[in-house]
Design a protein around this motif. Structure first.
Motif, PDB file in Angstrom:
ATOM      1  N   ARG A 175      12.634  43.140  39.308  1.00 42.03           N
ATOM      2  CA  ARG A 175      14.046  43.415  39.602  1.00 42.03           C
ATOM      3  C   ARG A 175      14.719  44.212  38.506  1.00 42.03           C
ATOM      4  NH1 ARG A 175      17.198  38.305  41.849  1.00 42.03           N
ATOM      5  NH2 ARG A 175      15.673  37.574  43.346  1.00 42.03           N
ATOM      6  N   ASP A 207      17.790  44.122  37.605  1.00 45.53           N
ATOM      7  CA  ASP A 207      18.872  43.427  36.897  1.00 45.53           C
ATOM      8  C   ASP A 207      18.348  42.375  35.916  1.00 45.53           C
ATOM      9  OD1 ASP A 207      17.902  41.943  39.008  1.00 45.53           O
ATOM     10  OD2 ASP A 207      19.769  40.799  39.187  1.00 45.53           O
ATOM     11  N   VAL A 208      17.050  42.214  35.850  1.00 49.83           N
ATOM     12  CA  VAL A 208      16.486  41.266  34.882  1.00 49.83           C
ATOM     13  C   VAL A 208      16.495  41.899  33.499  1.00 49.83           C
ATOM     14  CG1 VAL A 208      14.314  40.202  34.154  1.00 49.83           C
ATOM     15  CG2 VAL A 208      15.055  40.024  36.528  1.00 49.83           C
ATOM     16  N   ARG A 209      16.852  41.085  32.480  1.00 48.19           N
ATOM     17  CA  ARG A 209      16.861  41.606  31.114  1.00 48.19           C
ATOM     18  C   ARG A 209      15.775  40.918  30.295  1.00 48.19           C
ATOM     19  NH1 ARG A 209      20.958  44.248  32.369  1.00 48.19           N
ATOM     20  NH2 ARG A 209      23.085  43.527  32.718  1.00 48.19           N
ATOM     21  N   GLU A 220      15.896  37.096  29.240  1.00 47.71           N
ATOM     22  CA  GLU A 220      15.504  36.137  30.281  1.00 47.71           C
ATOM     23  C   GLU A 220      13.994  36.058  30.395  1.00 47.71           C
ATOM     24  OE1 GLU A 220      18.651  37.865  30.354  1.00 47.71           O
ATOM     25  OE2 GLU A 220      18.435  38.477  32.451  1.00 47.71           O
ATOM     26  N   SER A 238       7.621  35.246  41.548  1.00 40.63           N
ATOM     27  CA  SER A 238       8.382  35.508  42.762  1.00 40.63           C
ATOM     28  C   SER A 238       9.865  35.679  42.459  1.00 40.63           C
ATOM     29  CB  SER A 238       8.151  34.355  43.748  1.00 40.63           C
ATOM     30  OG  SER A 238       9.219  34.264  44.634  1.00 40.63           O
ATOM     31  N   GLY A 239      10.344  34.967  41.447  1.00 41.45           N
ATOM     32  CA  GLY A 239      11.737  35.120  41.054  1.00 41.45           C
ATOM     33  C   GLY A 239      11.995  36.417  40.327  1.00 41.45           C
ATOM     34  N   LEU A 240      10.950  36.938  39.699  1.00 43.57           N
ATOM     35  CA  LEU A 240      11.120  38.173  38.930  1.00 43.57           C
ATOM     36  C   LEU A 240      11.014  39.417  39.798  1.00 43.57           C
ATOM     37  CD1 LEU A 240       9.062  37.292  35.701  1.00 43.57           C
ATOM     38  CD2 LEU A 240      11.511  37.778  35.825  1.00 43.57           C
ATOM     39  N   ALA A 280      13.585  41.353  45.796  1.00 42.29           N
ATOM     40  CA  ALA A 280      13.643  40.466  46.965  1.00 42.29           C
ATOM     41  C   ALA A 280      12.674  40.896  48.056  1.00 42.29           C
ATOM     42  CB  ALA A 280      15.071  40.434  47.522  1.00 42.29           C
ATOM     43  N   ALA A 315       9.310  39.508  47.455  1.00 43.50           N
ATOM     44  CA  ALA A 315       9.287  38.151  46.908  1.00 43.50           C
ATOM     45  C   ALA A 315       8.386  37.214  47.686  1.00 43.50           C
ATOM     46  CB  ALA A 315      10.712  37.588  46.875  1.00 43.50           C
ATOM     47  N   THR A 326      18.699  32.960  33.390  1.00 38.70           N
ATOM     48  CA  THR A 326      17.325  32.470  33.497  1.00 38.70           C
ATOM     49  C   THR A 326      17.190  31.512  34.672  1.00 38.70           C
ATOM     50  OG1 THR A 326      17.170  32.645  31.092  1.00 38.70           O
ATOM     51  CG2 THR A 326      15.459  31.378  32.230  1.00 38.70           C
ATOM     52  N   ILE A 386      16.890  33.280  37.969  1.00 36.48           N
ATOM     53  CA  ILE A 386      15.552  33.801  38.289  1.00 36.48           C
ATOM     54  C   ILE A 386      14.664  32.690  38.845  1.00 36.48           C
ATOM     55  CG2 ILE A 386      13.484  34.810  37.293  1.00 36.48           C
ATOM     56  CD1 ILE A 386      15.296  36.239  35.283  1.00 36.48           C
ATOM     57  N   SER A 438      15.739  31.721  42.271  1.00 39.23           N
ATOM     58  CA  SER A 438      15.337  32.746  43.235  1.00 39.23           C
ATOM     59  C   SER A 438      13.870  32.610  43.603  1.00 39.23           C
ATOM     60  CB  SER A 438      15.620  34.124  42.636  1.00 39.23           C
ATOM     61  OG  SER A 438      14.820  35.093  43.239  1.00 39.23           O
ATOM     62  N   GLY A 439      13.061  32.170  42.644  1.00 43.00           N
ATOM     63  CA  GLY A 439      11.655  31.956  42.942  1.00 43.00           C
ATOM     64  C   GLY A 439      11.419  30.717  43.779  1.00 43.00           C
TER      65      GLY A 439
END
Lengths: 203, 203
Positions: free
Chosen positions: A156, A158-160, A163, A194-196, A199, A202, B188, B191, B194-195
DNA sequence: CTACAATCGGAGTCTCCACTTCGGTTACAG
DNA sequence: CTGTAACCGAAGTGGAGACTCCGATTGTAG
């Protein structure tokens, strides 16, 4: 006093001030090797005596080469950080950036499961205050890995990085504390991955 | 010897064998209170002397009530586990099962960020070998929470409780080690959540 | 080969901490 | 109020571990 003061700049340029005697070099290497194994297995609280014994030297010899237990630990952590950073850079350089990132994540967790030093190191890397060079190098390598994986659409946008580091540290520590079976590790990583992922990918 | 042996079955049925003297009861309560605070702040390695001082009693008094440092720690952990299990059950009973689960997860991480005892407790709860009653109660409460959240479609059906515990422990430990700002914690958790959610709702 | 300085090693020191002991103190029954 | 058993607390004990000291050992320059 480990080194005499006859020469200026004790260890600024990179090598020992004066070549160590052959036996001293041998012992220093043995100590480093033993310390890496012991710290990895028992963590920083392992006793200096155990390291000395495993290295086959007296405890005095350990303290000659490393004036403090902490300085020995720092040397080990330094080495581990350098190795991890190299592995990370190598992974970033080769092949598909998408798999590179997830491979890195998985491998690091696997290593951490058996080496407490790796976990402690990552914990340091997670704190923004850290200034140690090899730790910074590791962080930069991770940043590259995350960035390219994002550009490739595997992570994604928007992930930094903080995190990612937080998740990495978390999974590593959990896998160290609770002795995971490989399957539980895989299932947990699958959830995090899956969270990373974006979507769309996912499922 | 903490209690004399005049009466059979020292503490089998649940209460003290013979009512403690008033001052003894007061001191016992003070010790428990101090120990909870100190262990939460410094972890299990905190010294007994610090606890005694914070409780305003001599160190001998601590060892009269709890013959071992470990027994004191166990008493604290027991209390924390009971409280956590109750909170979890209460959360499961009220309102929407979907938000109940995620609220539980978030709250636990928040608690763990300032209480080392919570993290250690969860680490115990993650090991399937554990037999301590309150820890089991906590696990069962979590199982209910996860199960109902899955039935409500808020959590993927293929996720199992061990993974959830692993993730919970991981995030808690990471948030304890690296002093998180609230925002990093929220990102965090997002994420991870979301997973955990079904793919349709993952975005 | 020899001398000597670097190195070795393990006994000894110091500090910290869990746990014990016992003379002084106090709550409480009678 | 008074005797006494329960309780308190701080000095003391023992062990573990980081670090030091110094006589014995050994690599190495000349």
């Amino acid at each position: 006093m480990p080194n005499d003061q006859r020469v200026p700049e004790p260890d600024a340029s990179g090598g020992p001030v004066r070549a160590l005697r052959a036996d001293a070099q041998r012992n220093r290497a043995r100590i480093l090797e033993a310390a890496e194994a012991v710290f990895a297995a028992k963590g920083p609280s392992a006793s200096t005596e155990e390291i000395a014994q495993k290295a086959g030297v007296g405890i005095g010899t350990v303290f000659r080469h490393f004036p403090t237990k902490e300085s020995l630990l720092k040397a080990i952590m330094h080495a581990v950080a350098v190795r991890l950073a190299e592995e990370t850079r190598a992974l970033a350089a080769e092949g598909d950036p998408a798999t590179a990132f997830f491979t890195f994540f998985t491998r690091t967790v696997e290593q951490a499961a058996e080496k407490k030093t790796v976990v402690d190191l990552l914990a340091q890397a997670g704190i923004p205050v850290t200034v140690a060079k090899p730790v910074l190098a590791l962080r930069e390598a991770v940043e590259v890995l995350v960035g390219t994986a994002q550009q490739a659409g595997a992570v994604r946008p928007d992930v930094r990085v903080p995190e990612v580091m937080a998740l990495l540290i978390g999974v590593c520590q959990a896998s160290l504390h609770t002795r995971w079976e490989p399957e539980l590790r895989a299932r947990t990583l699958a959830i995090v991955f899956s969270g990373l992922r974006p979507a769309a990918a996912a499922g």
